[in-house]
Design an enzyme around this catalytic site. Structure first.
Site, PDB file in Angstrom:
ATOM      1  N   THR A   1       0.858  -1.190   0.000  1.00 24.87           N
ATOM      2  CA  THR A   1       0.000   0.000   0.000  1.00 24.87           C
ATOM      3  C   THR A   1       0.896   1.243   0.000  1.00 24.87           C
ATOM      4  O   THR A   1       1.973   1.236   0.586  1.00 24.87           O
ATOM      5  CB  THR A   1      -0.964   0.035   1.202  1.00 24.87           C
ATOM      6  OG1 THR A   1      -0.214   0.184   2.411  1.00 24.87           O
ATOM      7  CG2 THR A   1      -1.821  -1.220   1.260  1.00 24.87           C
ATOM      8  N   GLY A   2       0.441   2.286  -0.666  1.00 21.81           N
ATOM      9  CA  GLY A   2       1.291   3.467  -0.814  1.00 21.81           C
ATOM     10  C   GLY A   2       2.526   3.109  -1.628  1.00 21.81           C
ATOM     11  O   GLY A   2       3.641   3.540  -1.318  1.00 21.81           O
ATOM     12  N   GLY A   3       2.333   2.349  -2.677  1.00 23.13           N
ATOM     13  CA  GLY A   3       3.472   1.845  -3.454  1.00 23.13           C
ATOM     14  C   GLY A   3       3.892   2.744  -4.597  1.00 23.13           C
ATOM     15  O   GLY A   3       4.731   2.354  -5.406  1.00 23.13           O
TER      16      GLY A   3
ATOM     17  N   TYR B   1       1.053  12.220  14.671  1.00 18.56           N
ATOM     18  CA  TYR B   1       1.730  11.214  13.835  1.00 18.56           C
ATOM     19  C   TYR B   1       2.345  10.134  14.733  1.00 18.56           C
ATOM     20  O   TYR B   1       2.140   8.932  14.511  1.00 18.56           O
ATOM     21  CB  TYR B   1       2.802  11.913  13.008  1.00 18.56           C
ATOM     22  CG  TYR B   1       3.621  11.008  12.122  1.00 18.56           C
ATOM     23  CD1 TYR B   1       3.063  10.410  10.999  1.00 18.56           C
ATOM     24  CD2 TYR B   1       4.971  10.758  12.403  1.00 18.56           C
ATOM     25  CE1 TYR B   1       3.829   9.590  10.171  1.00 18.56           C
ATOM     26  CE2 TYR B   1       5.740   9.951  11.574  1.00 18.56           C
ATOM     27  CZ  TYR B   1       5.161   9.363  10.469  1.00 18.56           C
ATOM     28  OH  TYR B   1       5.917   8.547   9.652  1.00 18.56           O
TER      29      TYR B   1
ATOM     30  N   SER C   1       5.339   5.775  -4.349  1.00 22.70           N
ATOM     31  CA  SER C   1       6.499   6.641  -4.101  1.00 22.70           C
ATOM     32  C   SER C   1       7.256   6.172  -2.865  1.00 22.70           C
ATOM     33  O   SER C   1       6.795   5.292  -2.122  1.00 22.70           O
ATOM     34  CB  SER C   1       6.051   8.102  -3.908  1.00 22.70           C
ATOM     35  OG  SER C   1       5.269   8.219  -2.738  1.00 22.70           O
ATOM     36  N   GLY C   2       8.417   6.757  -2.658  1.00 26.64           N
ATOM     37  CA  GLY C   2       9.169   6.587  -1.419  1.00 26.64           C
ATOM     38  C   GLY C   2       9.493   5.145  -1.058  1.00 26.64           C
ATOM     39  O   GLY C   2       9.903   4.338  -1.902  1.00 26.64           O
ATOM     40  N   ILE C   3       9.275   4.819   0.209  1.00 30.27           N
ATOM     41  CA  ILE C   3       9.628   3.502   0.750  1.00 30.27           C
ATOM     42  C   ILE C   3       8.802   2.401   0.083  1.00 30.27           C
ATOM     43  O   ILE C   3       9.308   1.320  -0.222  1.00 30.27           O
ATOM     44  CB  ILE C   3       9.407   3.505   2.286  1.00 30.27           C
ATOM     45  CG1 ILE C   3      10.405   4.456   2.959  1.00 30.27           C
ATOM     46  CG2 ILE C   3       9.518   2.092   2.859  1.00 30.27           C
ATOM     47  CD1 ILE C   3      10.065   4.807   4.410  1.00 30.27           C
TER      48      ILE C   3
ATOM     49  N   SER D   1       7.194   4.073  13.065  1.00 30.07           N
ATOM     50  CA  SER D   1       8.174   5.147  12.882  1.00 30.07           C
ATOM     51  C   SER D   1       8.912   5.375  14.195  1.00 30.07           C
ATOM     52  O   SER D   1       8.359   5.101  15.274  1.00 30.07           O
ATOM     53  CB  SER D   1       7.448   6.441  12.481  1.00 30.07           C
ATOM     54  OG  SER D   1       8.307   7.554  12.615  1.00 30.07           O
TER      55      SER D   1
HETATM   56  P1  NAD Z   1       5.565   8.909   0.686  1.00 27.93           P
HETATM   57  O1  NAD Z   1       4.717  10.101   0.868  1.00 27.93           O
HETATM   58  O2  NAD Z   1       6.519   8.850  -0.453  1.00 27.93           O
HETATM   59  O3  NAD Z   1       4.691   7.579   0.637  1.00 27.93           O
HETATM   60  C1  NAD Z   1       3.446   7.455   1.219  1.00 27.93           C
HETATM   61  C2  NAD Z   1       2.589   6.664   0.276  1.00 27.93           C
HETATM   62  O4  NAD Z   1       1.323   6.437   0.889  1.00 27.93           O
HETATM   63  C3  NAD Z   1       2.337   7.412  -1.026  1.00 27.93           C
HETATM   64  O5  NAD Z   1       2.423   6.495  -2.086  1.00 27.93           O
HETATM   65  C4  NAD Z   1       0.898   7.912  -0.882  1.00 27.93           C
HETATM   66  O6  NAD Z   1       0.250   8.033  -2.112  1.00 27.93           O
HETATM   67  C5  NAD Z   1       0.324   6.799  -0.039  1.00 27.93           C
HETATM   68  N1  NAD Z   1      -0.881   7.183   0.675  1.00 27.93           N
HETATM   69  C6  NAD Z   1      -1.049   8.238   1.513  1.00 27.93           C
HETATM   70  N2  NAD Z   1      -2.309   8.260   1.961  1.00 27.93           N
HETATM   71  C7  NAD Z   1      -2.949   7.206   1.396  1.00 27.93           C
HETATM   72  C8  NAD Z   1      -4.244   6.697   1.464  1.00 27.93           C
HETATM   73  N3  NAD Z   1      -5.186   7.278   2.219  1.00 27.93           N
HETATM   74  N4  NAD Z   1      -4.556   5.584   0.755  1.00 27.93           N
HETATM   75  C9  NAD Z   1      -3.619   4.984  -0.016  1.00 27.93           C
HETATM   76  N5  NAD Z   1      -2.368   5.415  -0.117  1.00 27.93           N
HETATM   77  C10 NAD Z   1      -2.039   6.512   0.574  1.00 27.93           C
HETATM   78  O7  NAD Z   1       6.367   8.750   2.060  1.00 27.93           O
HETATM   79  P2  NAD Z   1       7.235   7.541   2.661  1.00 27.93           P
HETATM   80  O8  NAD Z   1       8.249   8.191   3.488  1.00 27.93           O
HETATM   81  O9  NAD Z   1       7.638   6.571   1.633  1.00 27.93           O
HETATM   82  O10 NAD Z   1       6.170   6.883   3.653  1.00 27.93           O
HETATM   83  C11 NAD Z   1       5.874   5.504   3.683  1.00 27.93           C
HETATM   84  C12 NAD Z   1       5.597   5.095   5.107  1.00 27.93           C
HETATM   85  O11 NAD Z   1       6.803   5.219   5.873  1.00 27.93           O
HETATM   86  C13 NAD Z   1       4.548   5.951   5.819  1.00 27.93           C
HETATM   87  O12 NAD Z   1       3.718   5.121   6.601  1.00 27.93           O
HETATM   88  C14 NAD Z   1       5.389   6.849   6.699  1.00 27.93           C
HETATM   89  O13 NAD Z   1       4.680   7.290   7.823  1.00 27.93           O
HETATM   90  C15 NAD Z   1       6.515   5.911   7.064  1.00 27.93           C
HETATM   91  N6  NAD Z   1       7.730   6.563   7.545  1.00 27.93           N
HETATM   92  C16 NAD Z   1       8.416   7.437   6.747  1.00 27.93           C
HETATM   93  C17 NAD Z   1       9.571   8.047   7.244  1.00 27.93           C
HETATM   94  C18 NAD Z   1      10.361   9.025   6.417  1.00 27.93           C
HETATM   95  O14 NAD Z   1      11.183   9.745   6.968  1.00 27.93           O
HETATM   96  N7  NAD Z   1      10.192   9.103   5.103  1.00 27.93           N
HETATM   97  C19 NAD Z   1      10.004   7.770   8.544  1.00 27.93           C
HETATM   98  C20 NAD Z   1       9.273   6.874   9.317  1.00 27.93           C
HETATM   99  C21 NAD Z   1       8.137   6.281   8.818  1.00 27.93           C
END
Ligand code: NAD
Length: 245
Positions: free
Chosen positions: A12-14, A149, A16-18, A136
């Site tokens: 899920t949330g695939g 958060y 971008s990012g992680i 996190s």
């Molecule tokens: P990101 O913004 O690149 O990724 C978040 C993803 O979640 C995106 O693809 C976005 O479209 C999706 N998303 C958001 N709301 C949504 C919804 N309601 N339904 C479906 N998809 C949804 O950021 P990231 O840093 O890759 O975050 C991924 C996870 O890692 C998150 O849970 C974030 O809290 C966690 N995290 C990130 C960090 C950091 O520093 N980047 C640190 C700790 C935890």
């Protein structure tokens, strides 16, 4: 053969990012990866980058959207082997600034979204499946403006312990990953100060830098694979030492 050859994964949330970094690695190791996110065009770009993937647009906090995702997985006919409940948002606000709407939005996506994502996967999860929830360092750090958060991520960690216990009888492992600061679009919430904040936050870490999303993905793949076959209900920090030293 890749270590996920013939396996089916959901991230899920695939887009971008992680999540994207993890989906790319799972696919490179042979998995077919279903990716979700709210933005159709971003998802289509992600699928092109991932390769062996299917995009299903939807919001994890909306039950009907999560049902639609799993209907697509069910149609494929192989069940589900890896579930990475990764979608999440942040919103920065001190206690006196936080609105009820923003509080609810964070908890709807980060907590209810994680609950719906895992509960609705239950009928599809195969024997030996691995579920990874995303918490996190903020769950424990007390950083100013990270209250809602951090609270939402502490809830995810608590869910991880209980669900790991409840699903052990089905041969399903559940673990939690707790990333530290990683270089993803999540930093966009700092607006034009994003790059400055990445440098400042990175400099304060024992690692002296923030993470590349691929470094978090590597740990998720460990938890997803049989390499972690004796790891149950754990919280794996991948935080450059932030909460450890
Ligand atoms: P990101 O913004 O690149 O990724 C978040 C993803 O979640 C995106 O693809 C976005 O479209 C999706 N998303 C958001 N709301 C949504 C919804 N309601 N339904 C479906 N998809 C949804 O950021 P990231 O840093 O890759 O975050 C991924 C996870 O890692 C998150 O849970 C974030 O809290 C966690 N995290 C990130 C960090 C950091 O520093 N980047 C640190 C700790 C935890």
């Amino acid at each position: 053969m890749g270590q996920f050859e013939g396996k089916t994964a959901v991230v899920t949330g695939g887009s971008s990012g992680i999540g994207l970094a993890t989906a790319e690695r799972l696919a490179a190791e042979g998995a077919h990866v279903f990716v979700t996110g709210r933005r159709e065009t971003e998802l289509q770009k992600a699928v092109a980058a991932i390769g062996n993937a299917t995009a299903v647009a939807g919001d994890v906090s909306v039950a009907a959207d999560v049902d639609r995702l799993y209907e697509r997985v069910r149609e494929r006919g192989n069940g589900l082997d890896v579930l990475f409940a990764n979608a999440g948002i942040n919103h920065l606000a001190r206690l006196d600034e936080l609105t009820e709407e923003d509080h609810d939005r964070i908890f709807d996506i980060n907590v209810k979204g994680t609950f719906l994502t895992v509960q609705k996967a239950l009928p599809l999860l195969n024997d030996g499946a691995s579920v990874i929830l995303t918490a996190s360092t903020s769950a424990e750090s007390g950083t100013e403006r990270f209250g809602a958060y951090g609270a939402s991520k502490a809830a995810v960690r608590a869910y991880g312990r209980t669900w790991a216990n409840e699903l052990v009888g089905r041969g399903i492992r559940i673990n939690v990953i707790s990333p530290g600061p990683a270089d993803t679009p999540l930093f966009d919430l700092f607006g034009e100060r994003a790059e400055e904040m990445k440098a400042a936050i990175g400099a304060a870490l024992p690692a002296k830098r923030i993470a590349d999303p691929g470094e978090i993905a590597a740990a998720v793949l460990f938890l997803a694979s049989q390499e972690s076959s004796f790891v149950y209900g754990a919280n794996l920090y991948v935080d450059g030492g932030m909460n450890q030293i």
